[in-house]
Design an enzyme around this catalytic site. Structure first.
Site, short mmCIF file in Angstrom:
data_model
loop_
_atom_site.label_atom_id
_atom_site.label_comp_id
_atom_site.label_asym_id
_atom_site.label_seq_id
_atom_site.Cartn_x
_atom_site.Cartn_y
_atom_site.Cartn_z
N ASP A 25 4.22 -0.03 12.17
CA ASP A 25 2.94 -0.48 11.60
C ASP A 25 2.62 -1.93 11.95
O ASP A 25 1.54 -2.43 11.59
CB ASP A 25 2.95 -0.30 10.07
CG ASP A 25 2.79 1.16 9.68
OD1 ASP A 25 2.55 2.00 10.55
OD2 ASP A 25 2.92 1.45 8.47
N ARG B 190 1.47 14.08 13.86
CA ARG B 190 1.89 13.98 12.46
C ARG B 190 1.93 15.31 11.72
O ARG B 190 1.21 15.54 10.73
CB ARG B 190 1.02 12.97 11.72
CG ARG B 190 1.06 11.61 12.39
CD ARG B 190 0.34 10.55 11.63
NE ARG B 190 1.16 9.96 10.59
CZ ARG B 190 0.79 8.90 9.87
NH1 ARG B 190 -0.37 8.35 10.07
NH2 ARG B 190 1.58 8.40 8.95
N LYS C 12 0.85 -1.21 0.00
CA LYS C 12 0.00 0.00 0.00
C LYS C 12 0.88 1.25 0.00
O LYS C 12 0.71 2.14 -0.83
CB LYS C 12 -0.92 0.01 1.23
CG LYS C 12 -1.62 1.35 1.40
CD LYS C 12 -2.37 1.48 2.70
CE LYS C 12 -1.53 1.74 3.91
NZ LYS C 12 -1.34 3.15 4.30
N ASN C 13 1.82 1.31 0.93
CA ASN C 13 2.63 2.52 1.04
C ASN C 13 3.52 2.73 -0.18
O ASN C 13 3.76 3.85 -0.61
CB ASN C 13 3.45 2.50 2.33
CG ASN C 13 2.57 2.74 3.56
OD1 ASN C 13 1.42 3.12 3.43
ND2 ASN C 13 3.12 2.50 4.75
N CYS D 135 -3.98 13.13 13.43
CA CYS D 135 -4.27 11.73 13.15
C CYS D 135 -4.35 11.02 14.49
O CYS D 135 -3.66 11.42 15.43
CB CYS D 135 -3.13 11.18 12.30
SG CYS D 135 -3.16 9.46 12.04
N ARG E 92 -8.78 0.86 4.66
CA ARG E 92 -7.77 1.77 4.11
C ARG E 92 -6.56 1.01 3.61
O ARG E 92 -5.89 1.46 2.67
CB ARG E 92 -7.31 2.76 5.19
CG ARG E 92 -8.28 3.90 5.46
CD ARG E 92 -7.67 4.87 6.43
NE ARG E 92 -6.28 5.11 6.07
CZ ARG E 92 -5.31 5.39 6.93
NH1 ARG E 92 -5.58 5.52 8.21
NH2 ARG E 92 -4.07 5.58 6.52
C1 UD1 Z 1 5.00 6.51 6.81
C2 UD1 Z 1 4.01 5.41 6.53
C3 UD1 Z 1 3.42 4.88 7.81
C4 UD1 Z 1 4.53 4.46 8.76
C5 UD1 Z 1 5.54 5.58 8.95
C6 UD1 Z 1 6.75 5.16 9.79
C7 UD1 Z 1 3.11 5.90 4.35
C8 UD1 Z 1 1.96 6.42 3.56
N1 UD1 Z 1 2.96 5.94 5.67
O1 UD1 Z 1 4.29 7.56 7.44
O2 UD1 Z 1 2.57 3.77 7.49
O3 UD1 Z 1 3.97 4.13 10.00
O4 UD1 Z 1 6.03 6.02 7.68
O5 UD1 Z 1 7.35 4.05 9.23
O6 UD1 Z 1 4.08 5.44 3.81
N2 UD1 Z 1 7.28 13.95 11.50
C9 UD1 Z 1 7.30 15.28 11.89
N3 UD1 Z 1 7.19 16.23 10.90
C10 UD1 Z 1 7.06 15.91 9.58
C11 UD1 Z 1 7.05 14.56 9.20
C12 UD1 Z 1 7.16 13.60 10.19
O7 UD1 Z 1 7.42 15.60 13.07
O8 UD1 Z 1 6.97 16.83 8.75
C13 UD1 Z 1 7.44 12.90 12.55
C14 UD1 Z 1 6.19 12.00 12.64
O9 UD1 Z 1 5.20 12.57 13.45
C15 UD1 Z 1 6.79 10.74 13.21
C16 UD1 Z 1 8.19 10.70 12.57
O10 UD1 Z 1 8.47 12.03 12.15
O11 UD1 Z 1 6.94 10.86 14.59
C17 UD1 Z 1 8.32 9.77 11.38
O12 UD1 Z 1 7.23 9.94 10.52
P1 UD1 Z 1 7.31 9.60 8.97
O13 UD1 Z 1 8.40 8.62 8.74
O14 UD1 Z 1 7.34 10.87 8.20
O15 UD1 Z 1 5.90 8.87 8.74
P2 UD1 Z 1 4.93 9.03 7.49
O16 UD1 Z 1 5.69 9.26 6.26
O17 UD1 Z 1 3.83 9.95 7.85
#
Ligand code: UD1
Length: 430
Positions: A317, A134, A34-35, A129, A409
């Site tokens: 996840d 996030r 999915k991702n 979320c 989802r």
């Molecule tokens: C992606 C995955 C999700 C998975 C996660 C971690 C997809 C669509 N989703 O989510 O399933 O659980 O990686 O492996 O691929 N953060 C910030 N600011 C930002 C961006 C991130 O503070 O601008 C923080 C987040 O809150 C979190 C950490 O950084 O604590 C890592 O998040 P991130 O790796 O970016 O997760 P996603 O890409 O949202």
């Protein structure tokens, strides 16, 4: 006394009904990631051309992203099982619709794609979320490093760059989404953009392979330094998405939790090494070779301790699903969540099924109980929902799970797949 309107609400909600206590046995092929699909579909939109993607799951997040891209002018159609045909030649609109974007976090990829493709993007902020706040501050900083002007206004992230410039960007916290978005935004910039502290998830590598097929020179994906030499002349490609490691992990955990014997065929086992290691430590028998992964658990399992971590660490996840298994593992278990601070929405629901489970700070601890008992529970988010399914399968009696829009989802054909492994599972329509 139960009120009449409460009864009416109960009847109008779709449910999964699971009769637990039966070992899962059999072989299964999981859908494409999915991702990976979310990132790769957005990446394909960078090329004003046709592309064909194979092994794309028809889960709700993917369908929502396709609707967002259609609203921007892209044509997208499933023309066979898992086969998605895209035509991004007429993608000309840069304003993404609010109603669709608010439904999914990955709509943020549309910003990187539009910035790369059209030099401007107006995309609704994905918002908070249930698993954590996030924010998107890393994404914004990244786009600004490439020379974009970025503002948040009226709930939209607005980015504008008549000309993006290559740059070196340190990805905070190895964010997966930021790494992908920077790859998308820089793929059409001539010159070399360097991402340091990049995420190393398999989905990053998958996206990089697709980008290279489109005509981007990209090196280092899968390591913490990625170099992207973009091109203004991208063309379409045909590509097959990797298997979904989280879906595979969910069914393997369910197999072990029910003392069954489950084989996931055509799976890349190194994508879930951290899970397989923990299942072995908990007492399951794991056999992995290039044809697939087999997990058996003839006897009771024992408790383990786990910290979630970016890849190749234990995937956040898979945390809720493993917690569901550990509620019945002998002794004490603990999972420390290091990525999403509010990932524990499943814990109260498991307690309703008889689990001895407690959340303190970033850690959930469990003391194994001999059995869980079926109960009405809710899928609080996508992976919490998967945890409810695992718990229902190992519990005695019947469990009713609501909140299925969360499970849908990310899981394609969940009931059919579990039924093929011998589960008694039924979807009761609203
Ligand atoms: C992606 C995955 C999700 C998975 C996660 C971690 C997809 C669509 N989703 O989510 O399933 O659980 O990686 O492996 O691929 N953060 C910030 N600011 C930002 C961006 C991130 O503070 O601008 C923080 C987040 O809150 C979190 C950490 O950084 O604590 C890592 O998040 P991130 O790796 O970016 O997760 P996603 O890409 O949202």
């Amino acid at each position: 006394m139960i009120r009449a309107d409460a009864i009416a609400t109960e009847r109008t909600v779709e449910k999964l009904l699971i009769e637990g206590g039966r070992p899962l046995r059999g072989r299964l092929r999981v859908a494409g990631g999915k991702n990976s699909s979310l990132a790769i579909i957005a990446a394909a939109a960078l090329a004003p051309d046709h592309s064909v993607l194979e092994n794309v799951p028809r889960c709700r997040d993917v369908l929502t992203l396709l609707d967002i891209l259609r609203a921007l002018g892209m044509a997208a159609e499933f023309t066979g099982p898992g086969r998605l045909e895209l035509d991004a030649r007429r993608l000309t609109d840069h304003v993404a619709p609010y109603e669709l974007c608010r439904q999914m976090r990955a709509s943020i990829y549309v910003t990187g794609m539009l910035l790369g493709r059209l030099g401007r993007a107006e995309v609704p902020l994905p918002g908070g979320c249930v698993i954590g706040s996030r924010p998107v501050d890393f994404h914004i900083r990244g786009f600004e490093t490439l020379g974009a002007q970025v503002v948040t206004q009226h709930g939209f992230l607005k980015a504008y760059a008549p000309r993006l410039t290559p740059a070196t960007f340190y990805v905070p916290r190895s964010s997966v989404g930021t790494t992908i978005n920077m790859m998308l935004a820089s793929s059409r910039i001539p010159g070399v953009t360097v991402l340091q502290n990049a995420a190393r998830e398999p989905e990053i590598v998958d996206t990089a392979v697709l980008l290279s097929l489109l005509g981007v020179h990209i090196r280092g994906a899968g390591t913490s330094t990625i170099m992207i030499e973009g091109s203004g002349d991208l063309h379409g490609a045909t590509y097959t998405i990797i298997p979904d490691r989280i879906e595979a992990g969910t069914y393997l955990i369910a197999g072990a939790a029910t003392h069954g014997d489950v084989v996931i065929v055509d799976m890349i086992s190194e994508h879930i090494t951290a899970l397989l290691t923990k299942l072995t430590e908990a007492g399951a028998t794991v056999d992995a070779d290039p044809t697939g992964i087999r997990v058996r658990a003839e006897t009771g399992l024992r408790g383990v301790e786990v910290d979630t971590a970016p890849y190749p660490g234990f995937a956040t996840d898979l945390h809720p699903q493993l917690a569901a298994l550990l509620t019945m593992a002998a002794g004490r278990s603990a999972i420390r969540e290091t990525i999403f601070e509010k990932r524990f929405g499943y814990a109260d629901e498991l307690r309703r099924m008889g689990a001895d489970i407690r959340v303190e700070g970033d850690t959930v601890t469990m003391t194994g109980v001999p059995t869980l008992s079926g109960a009405p529970v809710e899928a609080m988010d996508l992976r919490a929902g998967a945890a409810m399914v695992v718990a229902a399968l190992e519990a005695r009696g019947s469990t009713e799970i609501t909140g299925l829009e969360n499970i849908d989802r990310g899981y394609e054909g969940l009931e059919q797949k579990l039924r093929s492994l011998g589960a008694r599972i039924q979807r009761i329509p609203a």
